[in-house]
Design an enzyme around this catalytic site. Structure first.
Site, mmCIF file in Angstrom:
data_model
loop_
_atom_site.group_PDB
_atom_site.id
_atom_site.type_symbol
_atom_site.label_atom_id
_atom_site.label_comp_id
_atom_site.label_asym_id
_atom_site.label_seq_id
_atom_site.Cartn_x
_atom_site.Cartn_y
_atom_site.Cartn_z
ATOM 1 C CG PHE A 128 -3.390 15.780 1.508
ATOM 2 C CD1 PHE A 128 -4.253 14.689 1.439
ATOM 3 C CD2 PHE A 128 -2.908 16.332 0.329
ATOM 4 C CE1 PHE A 128 -4.616 14.160 0.207
ATOM 5 C CE2 PHE A 128 -3.278 15.805 -0.900
ATOM 6 C CZ PHE A 128 -4.132 14.717 -0.964
ATOM 7 N NE ARG B 183 -2.891 8.106 -8.874
ATOM 8 C CZ ARG B 183 -3.573 7.739 -7.793
ATOM 9 N NH1 ARG B 183 -2.936 7.268 -6.737
ATOM 10 N NH2 ARG B 183 -4.879 7.835 -7.754
ATOM 11 C CD GLU C 129 -3.111 0.775 0.363
ATOM 12 O OE1 GLU C 129 -2.527 1.578 -0.398
ATOM 13 O OE2 GLU C 129 -4.320 0.831 0.569
ATOM 14 C CG ASP C 130 -1.144 4.847 -1.215
ATOM 15 O OD1 ASP C 130 -1.800 4.155 -0.408
ATOM 16 O OD2 ASP C 130 -1.678 5.693 -1.955
ATOM 17 C CG ASP D 185 -5.654 8.866 6.425
ATOM 18 O OD1 ASP D 185 -5.169 9.374 7.436
ATOM 19 O OD2 ASP D 185 -6.494 9.457 5.723
HETATM 20 P P1 IMP Z 1 -7.646 4.967 4.808
HETATM 21 O O1 IMP Z 1 -8.736 4.055 4.336
HETATM 22 O O2 IMP Z 1 -8.205 6.147 5.578
HETATM 23 O O3 IMP Z 1 -6.552 4.287 5.587
HETATM 24 O O4 IMP Z 1 -7.050 5.643 3.527
HETATM 25 C C1 IMP Z 1 -6.242 4.994 2.683
HETATM 26 C C2 IMP Z 1 -6.255 5.603 1.286
HETATM 27 O O5 IMP Z 1 -6.591 7.006 1.299
HETATM 28 C C3 IMP Z 1 -4.865 5.504 0.737
HETATM 29 O O6 IMP Z 1 -4.657 4.287 0.058
HETATM 30 C C4 IMP Z 1 -4.795 6.728 -0.162
HETATM 31 O O7 IMP Z 1 -5.291 6.418 -1.454
HETATM 32 C C5 IMP Z 1 -5.711 7.750 0.477
HETATM 33 N N1 IMP Z 1 -4.953 8.701 1.310
HETATM 34 C C6 IMP Z 1 -4.888 8.757 2.662
HETATM 35 N N2 IMP Z 1 -4.089 9.748 3.077
HETATM 36 C C7 IMP Z 1 -3.623 10.348 1.957
HETATM 37 C C8 IMP Z 1 -2.719 11.454 1.721
HETATM 38 O O8 IMP Z 1 -2.172 12.091 2.637
HETATM 39 N N3 IMP Z 1 -2.480 11.760 0.411
HETATM 40 C C9 IMP Z 1 -3.049 11.097 -0.639
HETATM 41 N N4 IMP Z 1 -3.876 10.058 -0.461
HETATM 42 C C10 IMP Z 1 -4.167 9.690 0.825
HETATM 43 MG MG MG Z 2 -5.954 8.349 -3.447
#
Ligand code: IMP
Ligand code: MG
Length: 182
Positions: free
Chosen positions: A159, A172, A106-107, A110
């Site tokens: 962010f 990206r 994963e990237d 969050d």
């Molecule tokens: P989560 O479900 O809240 O853990 O969010 C995960 C997804 O939200 C990641 O795979 C990203 O695609 C997007 N995301 C969360 N934080 C960021 C950020 O700071 N920048 C860009 N995308 C984010």
């Molecule tokens: Mg995204």
């Protein structure tokens, strides 16, 4: 001497450098070394989470020396451009996870909702093992508990863009990771 801070503009927003390409490269090697040790004698499957995880995965896989396979899945989280929404749509690509050693790539983690949704989905197919590798994590943003074995950088609730992460699909391709320049 004035140091020059790398900046970039995406849509209407300005960003400044936060984590450099060199720092990222070092961290990717560290994670790959851990995987090389932890999976000796196995052939793990790196499950790339599109789109954000593709850049990290492409660097990580080339540092892995034990032999591994690649698979892809898409996780799309709906909501506004800077906040997670708590609603995730998964798209499969004839994936077969049964009896495989899966490492989700994963990237960023969050709120944790996306990775939790993925883990629950993959578990249904009874993989031999299941772990998570993410280049970034925001521990303070977590609303659901998830176990991430391989984390690159723990960051505050900023962010970020670059290295696979986007702001409304822009950014990206950036080699470094950037934060908002306010
Ligand atoms: P989560 O479900 O809240 O853990 O969010 C995960 C997804 O939200 C990641 O795979 C990203 O695609 C997007 N995301 C969360 N934080 C960021 C950020 O700071 N920048 C860009 N995308 C984010
Ligand atoms: Mg995204």
């Amino acid at each position: 001497m004035r140091s020059i801070v790398k900046k970039v503009k995406l849509h209407d927003m300005s960003f400044k450098i936060f984590i450099s390409e060199e720092q990222i490269k070092g961290k990717v090697k560290e994670i790959a070394n851990r995987i090389n040790n932890d999976y000796i004698g196995k052939n793990p499957t790196l499950l790339v989470v599109l789109k954000g995880g593709m850049i990290f995965a492409s660097d990580l896989v080339r540092e892995i020396t034990i032999g591994c396979s690649l698979d892809i899945i898409r996780a799309k989280s709906y909501g506004n451009e800077m906040e997670s929404s708590g609603s995730v749509a998964l798209k499969h690509f004839d994936n077969d996870f049964a009896n495989k050693d899966i490492i989700i790539v994963e990237d960023i983690i969050d709120t944790g909702f996306t990775i939790k949704t993925l883990i629950e989905d993959i578990q249904k197919q009874n993989p031999a093992s299941l772990e998570v590798a993410s280049i970034l994590s925001k521990p303070e943003a977590r609303t659901v508990k998830v176990d991430v074995k391989y984390t690159g950088f723990e960051i505050p609730k900023y962010f970020v863009v670059g290295y696979g992460l986007d702001y409304a699909e822009y950014g990206r391709e950036l080699k470094d990771i950037y934060i908002l320049d306010e």
